[in-house]
Design a protein around this motif. Structure first.
Motif, PDB file in Angstrom:
ATOM      1  N   THR A  10       1.304   1.797   6.523  1.00 20.13           N
ATOM      2  CA  THR A  10       2.605   1.994   5.904  1.00 20.13           C
ATOM      3  C   THR A  10       2.477   3.027   4.798  1.00 20.13           C
ATOM      4  O   THR A  10       1.701   2.844   3.859  1.00 20.13           O
ATOM      5  CB  THR A  10       3.146   0.665   5.332  1.00 20.13           C
ATOM      6  OG1 THR A  10       3.205  -0.292   6.392  1.00 20.13           O
ATOM      7  CG2 THR A  10       4.515   0.847   4.749  1.00 20.13           C
ATOM      8  N   GLU A  40      -2.519  -4.620   7.700  1.00 20.83           N
ATOM      9  CA  GLU A  40      -1.580  -3.604   7.235  1.00 20.83           C
ATOM     10  C   GLU A  40      -2.203  -2.880   6.050  1.00 20.83           C
ATOM     11  O   GLU A  40      -2.757  -3.510   5.152  1.00 20.83           O
ATOM     12  CB  GLU A  40      -0.251  -4.220   6.812  1.00 20.83           C
ATOM     13  CG  GLU A  40       0.757  -3.181   6.352  1.00 20.83           C
ATOM     14  CD  GLU A  40       2.124  -3.756   6.033  1.00 20.83           C
ATOM     15  OE1 GLU A  40       2.966  -2.974   5.551  1.00 20.83           O
ATOM     16  OE2 GLU A  40       2.357  -4.955   6.259  1.00 20.83           O
ATOM     17  N   ARG A  42      -1.335  -0.064   3.103  1.00 18.61           N
ATOM     18  CA  ARG A  42      -0.288   0.703   2.417  1.00 18.61           C
ATOM     19  C   ARG A  42      -0.939   1.914   1.768  1.00 18.61           C
ATOM     20  O   ARG A  42      -1.877   1.763   0.987  1.00 18.61           O
ATOM     21  CB  ARG A  42       0.420  -0.157   1.391  1.00 18.61           C
ATOM     22  CG  ARG A  42       1.218  -1.269   2.046  1.00 18.61           C
ATOM     23  CD  ARG A  42       2.021  -2.047   1.025  1.00 18.61           C
ATOM     24  NE  ARG A  42       2.768  -3.083   1.702  1.00 18.61           N
ATOM     25  CZ  ARG A  42       4.033  -2.949   2.086  1.00 18.61           C
ATOM     26  NH1 ARG A  42       4.684  -1.835   1.827  1.00 18.61           N
ATOM     27  NH2 ARG A  42       4.653  -3.929   2.693  1.00 18.61           N
ATOM     28  N   SER A  91       6.396   3.387   8.704  1.00 23.66           N
ATOM     29  CA  SER A  91       5.318   2.578   9.262  1.00 23.66           C
ATOM     30  C   SER A  91       4.777   3.238  10.504  1.00 23.66           C
ATOM     31  O   SER A  91       5.542   3.763  11.325  1.00 23.66           O
ATOM     32  CB  SER A  91       5.827   1.178   9.600  1.00 23.66           C
ATOM     33  OG  SER A  91       6.191   0.496   8.423  1.00 23.66           O
TER      34      SER A  91
END
Length: 94
Positions: A10, A40, A42, A91
């Motif tokens: 992301t 995930e 970031r 994303s």
């Protein structure tokens, strides 16, 4: 065996430490038991980044993302550095 589970990268407008601004920011991902950890990541939008992917499994695994236009086979017990970006906010599955 290659990973087929999708996880996300992301890109967001994040505050980075001053040291990270000197070069490309680096983010670590580990493959263990055929899964990415973290699931995930970031990262800052608008700048190049380095993903350092370490494969803790004994077998080769694949890092693949069509949106990021990257594909890399990582042998068991090895690491790979993947440079991507700059990315627009959003994303990106891998």
């Amino acid at each position: 065996m290659f990973l087929t589970r999708k996880v996300l990268l992301t890109a967001a407008l994040l505050a980075l430490p001053v040291a990270a601004l000197a070069g490309e920011a680096e983010f670590a991902i580990t493959i263990k038991d055929h899964r990415f950890d973290p699931a995930e990541v970031r990262v800052p939008a608008g700048q190049k980044i380095k993903l350092v992917v370490k494969n803790d499994d004994k077998t080769a695994e694949e890092f693949e993302s069509k949106p990021l236009k990257r594909e890399k086979i990582i042998q068991g017990g090895a690491s790979a550095t993947i440079v991507i970006g700059p990315l627009k906010p959003g994303s990106y599955p891998f």
